[in-house]
Enzyme design. Structure first.
Site, mmCIF file in Angstrom:
data_model
loop_
_atom_site.group_PDB
_atom_site.id
_atom_site.type_symbol
_atom_site.label_atom_id
_atom_site.label_comp_id
_atom_site.label_asym_id
_atom_site.label_seq_id
_atom_site.Cartn_x
_atom_site.Cartn_y
_atom_site.Cartn_z
ATOM 1 N N LEU A 82 0.800 -1.216 0.000
ATOM 2 C CA LEU A 82 0.000 0.000 0.000
ATOM 3 C C LEU A 82 0.841 1.278 0.000
ATOM 4 O O LEU A 82 0.305 2.376 0.173
ATOM 5 C CB LEU A 82 -0.944 0.000 1.200
ATOM 6 N N CYS A 83 2.151 1.156 -0.202
ATOM 7 C CA CYS A 83 3.004 2.339 -0.303
ATOM 8 C C CYS A 83 2.836 3.003 -1.662
ATOM 9 O O CYS A 83 2.645 2.336 -2.673
ATOM 10 C CB CYS A 83 4.469 1.957 -0.104
ATOM 11 N N HIS A 84 2.958 4.317 -1.665
ATOM 12 C CA HIS A 84 2.898 5.064 -2.914
ATOM 13 C C HIS A 84 4.248 5.031 -3.617
ATOM 14 O O HIS A 84 5.300 4.928 -2.975
ATOM 15 C CB HIS A 84 2.523 6.525 -2.649
ATOM 16 N N MET A 120 8.698 4.724 5.102
ATOM 17 C CA MET A 120 8.850 3.323 4.706
ATOM 18 C C MET A 120 10.093 3.115 3.858
ATOM 19 O O MET A 120 10.739 2.066 3.924
ATOM 20 C CB MET A 120 7.601 2.842 3.955
ATOM 21 N N GLU A 121 10.444 4.111 3.056
ATOM 22 C CA GLU A 121 11.660 4.007 2.253
ATOM 23 C C GLU A 121 12.902 3.950 3.140
ATOM 24 O O GLU A 121 13.825 3.161 2.902
ATOM 25 C CB GLU A 121 11.750 5.191 1.280
ATOM 26 N N ASP A 135 24.161 -11.446 5.034
ATOM 27 C CA ASP A 135 24.583 -12.304 3.928
ATOM 28 C C ASP A 135 26.102 -12.306 3.776
ATOM 29 O O ASP A 135 26.705 -13.341 3.472
ATOM 30 C CB ASP A 135 23.917 -11.828 2.643
#
Length: 349
Positions: A82-84, A120-121, A135
């Protein structure tokens, strides 16, 4: 009829019927928005030493993790449903290594100029940078962990700024996605020491999204051309300019420039918002900006803009018109470095 923006749960990504939705940000103002996230990668002291010395037999560990974090931020809307999709002005990923404790603090700052935030980014950048560290070191420490990924600070948007309070305590109301916006009582995020700049645009129409502000980006570009970074632009309604100026002065940027609200209309209150903070007034600078404007238009005489220092911050009120901004910046262009050098750094006269 139910309010389409209200949900009983308070969750912004649910509609009144409880169904998931993508928040409509079309009515929001276009402003400069930043967000900083952080997390701690925990391993062994000897592994951190190996990472610092690039002794793991792979490519540069931190460079690889940094690129992974930047790339992940750019793909956030593909990963979080739901992120733009937003244009990113910049993404910076930084690592602080503590070989004694065996920890690497991962911090990411994302910036955009748009209608919704970049929390969110920034969080995605930290998460993927940490996974990449895992990793890279898993061959020597499969027990390594990435802990405490969280939002540290955000700025910009309709509701102002937010930062995580000290000692890990949460502000009342918690963290709220800037898609809907909520402001905590913890105040704005502190700025880094150095050539930092803040622009406050006083415009009710621009804050509502009724018009696109051009003065803020113009001042931001002017500051960046002169080596100021980071530079933030905050667009606020005229009634909120006093709060905005107070908050930004407390953050002690090197330069705080305002635009708009310097005239004689009832809602022009920028000089009144600025005056209480000035510890050293510069009336000659303000008069020079007015005089330059008078060469083009008689109405420049109506500007009540002030200039001065708020402790170590140079503050100047520019008019709200593009021409007024150009005139004000032209005057500052001849004085800026000398003012900062003499007052802040104690340089020669």
């Amino acid at each position: 009829m139910a309010d389409p923006h209200h949900t009983p749960s308070g969750l912004t990504h649910l509609d009144p019927e409880g169904r998931v939705r993508m928040v409509d940000v079309g009515d929001k103002a276009v402003t400069t928005r930043t967000a900083t996230a952080e997390g701690v990668f925990r391993t062994r002291p000897d592994v951190v030493t190996m990472v610092a010395g690039d002794a793991l037999g792979k490519a540069d560990v931190l460079a690889t993790a940094r690129l992974a974090g930047i790339g992940a931020a750019k793909k956030t809307s593909e990963l979080i449903p739901l992120c733009h999709q937003i244009p990113l002005n910049s993404v910076k990923v930084h690592f602080d290594l503590d070989d004694e404790s065996g920890e690497i603090l991962v911090r990411a700052t994302a910036k955009t100029t748009g209608r919704t935030g970049v929390e969110m980014e920034a969080l995605t950048a930290v998460s993927v940078a940490g996974l990449t560290l895992h990793d890279m070191v898993k061959a020597v420490d499969p027990l390594a962990t990435m802990d405490g990924v969280r939002l540290a600070a955000k700025s910009g948007g309709k509701r102002g700024d937010w930062r995580r309070e000290e000692h890990g305590t949460e502000p009342s109301g918690g963290i709220v996605d800037d898609d809907e916006g909520a402001r905590s009582n913890s105040g704005p995020a502190a700025l880094e020491v150095g050539r930092t700049g803040v622009v406050v645009v006083s415009s009710t129409a621009a804050a509502r999204g009724d018009r696109t502000d051009t003065t803020g980006p113009a001042i931001e570009a002017w500051l960046r051309e002169r080596g100021f970074s980071p530079v933030e632009v905050h667009v606020v309604a005229d009634a909120d300019v006093a709060t905005a100026v107070t908050e930004q002065v407390r953050r002690s940027p090197a330069v705080l420039l305002t635009t708009g609200g310097t005239g004689v209309a009832p809602d022009d209150r920028t000089p009144e918002a600025t005056a209480p903070h000035l510890t050293l007034e510069l009336p000659g600078v303000a008069e020079a900006m007015r005089a330059r404007g008078l060469a083009a238009t008689p109405t420049a005489a109506m500007s009540r803009g002030l200039a001065g220092f708020a402790e170590r911050t140079l503050v100047a009120n520019l008019p709200g018109s593009s021409g007024g901004v150009r005139d004000g910046l032209a005057v500052l262009d001849e004085l800026l470095e000398h003012l900062l050098d003499v007052h802040v750094h104690g340089g020669g006269h």
